[in-house]
Design a protein around this motif. Structure first.
Motif, PDB file in Angstrom:
ATOM      1  N   GLU A 171      39.833  31.504  41.381  1.00 59.50           N
ATOM      2  CA  GLU A 171      40.297  32.848  40.837  1.00 59.50           C
ATOM      3  C   GLU A 171      40.961  32.567  39.460  1.00 59.50           C
ATOM      4  O   GLU A 171      40.680  33.561  38.657  1.00 59.50           O
ATOM      5  CB  GLU A 171      41.365  33.142  41.745  1.00 59.50           C
ATOM      6  N   LYS A 172      41.463  31.430  38.980  1.00 63.72           N
ATOM      7  CA  LYS A 172      42.048  31.252  37.669  1.00 63.72           C
ATOM      8  C   LYS A 172      40.851  31.154  36.928  1.00 63.72           C
ATOM      9  O   LYS A 172      40.778  31.614  35.667  1.00 63.72           O
ATOM     10  CB  LYS A 172      42.889  30.061  37.823  1.00 63.72           C
ATOM     11  N   GLU A 173      39.699  30.683  37.306  1.00 60.73           N
ATOM     12  CA  GLU A 173      38.569  30.423  36.398  1.00 60.73           C
ATOM     13  C   GLU A 173      38.061  31.624  36.234  1.00 60.73           C
ATOM     14  O   GLU A 173      37.533  32.081  34.949  1.00 60.73           O
ATOM     15  CB  GLU A 173      37.538  29.511  36.959  1.00 60.73           C
ATOM     16  N   ARG A 174      37.807  32.483  37.305  1.00 58.53           N
ATOM     17  CA  ARG A 174      37.099  33.929  36.996  1.00 58.53           C
ATOM     18  C   ARG A 174      38.102  34.642  36.232  1.00 58.53           C
ATOM     19  O   ARG A 174      37.380  35.427  35.576  1.00 58.53           O
ATOM     20  CB  ARG A 174      37.245  34.469  38.428  1.00 58.53           C
ATOM     21  N   ALA A 175      39.486  34.580  36.455  1.00 56.91           N
ATOM     22  CA  ALA A 175      40.402  35.594  35.691  1.00 56.91           C
ATOM     23  C   ALA A 175      40.111  35.189  33.908  1.00 56.91           C
ATOM     24  O   ALA A 175      40.114  35.978  32.998  1.00 56.91           O
ATOM     25  CB  ALA A 175      41.932  35.471  35.946  1.00 56.91           C
ATOM     26  N   GLY A 176      40.000  33.603  33.777  1.00 53.98           N
ATOM     27  CA  GLY A 176      39.867  33.240  32.433  1.00 53.98           C
ATOM     28  C   GLY A 176      38.409  33.794  31.749  1.00 53.98           C
ATOM     29  O   GLY A 176      38.326  33.758  30.600  1.00 53.98           O
ATOM     30  N   ASN A 177      37.486  33.970  32.547  1.00 56.92           N
ATOM     31  CA  ASN A 177      36.348  34.503  32.044  1.00 56.92           C
ATOM     32  C   ASN A 177      35.926  36.106  32.222  1.00 56.92           C
ATOM     33  O   ASN A 177      34.908  36.555  32.088  1.00 56.92           O
ATOM     34  CB  ASN A 177      34.885  33.884  33.001  1.00 56.92           C
ATOM     35  N   GLY A 178      37.141  36.751  32.403  1.00 53.90           N
ATOM     36  CA  GLY A 178      36.945  38.124  32.066  1.00 53.90           C
ATOM     37  C   GLY A 178      36.662  38.734  33.596  1.00 53.90           C
ATOM     38  O   GLY A 178      36.007  39.980  33.523  1.00 53.90           O
ATOM     39  N   GLY A 179      36.663  38.067  34.536  1.00 50.34           N
ATOM     40  CA  GLY A 179      36.198  38.484  35.987  1.00 50.34           C
ATOM     41  C   GLY A 179      35.055  38.299  36.191  1.00 50.34           C
ATOM     42  O   GLY A 179      34.537  38.747  37.189  1.00 50.34           O
TER      43      GLY A 179
END
Length: 181
Positions: A171-179
């Protein structure tokens, strides 16, 4: 010498349920050996009676037909050799040497594959894996080295995974990539 020529031991014959896997060359060899015995004990006389072989689909190219042909061909050879115990001992020793060589090669291949796998495991351990946490030892995870035992080697993917921590990391990685996934 009386011979009941059964061909249901062929590798492609369903009657033997896969327990025996003879081929045409095997039937020919057995027949040659029978002729040697007949040459030694009864002036080369052989009576061969067909008694089995059930895989006849394919007519003249069926396993049955090819096996019968190999048997009859071996009966028709000009074979004046006589069976001898010494020859059988030499043949058995040769077969044992061949089997030992085959086993040695299989063991060498196994050792090569194990060394290759060890190299892969060592490379994966050196690289580390982010976001995956091993569970404590009491939960079936990896043991700490300070417990007096070396950690057990596990197959890749075989260790316990803390899925909650892994999900948080994803989830952190997705949030860092703009979802974006």
């Amino acid at each position: 010498l009386s011979d009941l020529a059964g061909f249901d031991a062929h590798a492609k014959d369903d009657m033997n349920s896969g327990y025996i896997g003879l081929l045409e060359c095997d039937y020919e060899w057995v027949t040659e050996e029978l002729v040697k015995i007949a040459n030694r004990h009864c002036e080369g006389r052989v009576v061969s009676v067909l008694e089995g072989g059930y895989r006849i689909h394919g007519a003249t190219v069926s396993p049955f037909a090819r096996s019968v042909a190999a048997h009859v061909r071996a009966l028709g050879y000009q074979n004046h050799k006589k069976w001898s115990r010494e020859e059988q001992v030499r043949e058995k020793e040769r077969e044992e040497r061949l089997e030992a060589e085959k086993l040695r090669k299989q063991q060498e291949e196994l050792q090569r594959l194990l060394a290759e796998r060890q190299d892969l495991d060592d490379g994966a351990n050196a690289a580390g894996v982010e976001g995956v946490t091993a569970l404590p030892a009491e939960d079936g995870g990896l043991r700490d080295e300070d417990e007096g035992q070396a950690p057990k080697r596990r197959r890749r993917g075989g260790g316990a995974v803390d899925y909650k921590a892994l999900n948080e990391q994803l989830e952190k990685e997705r949030a860092g990539n703009g979802g974006e996934s």
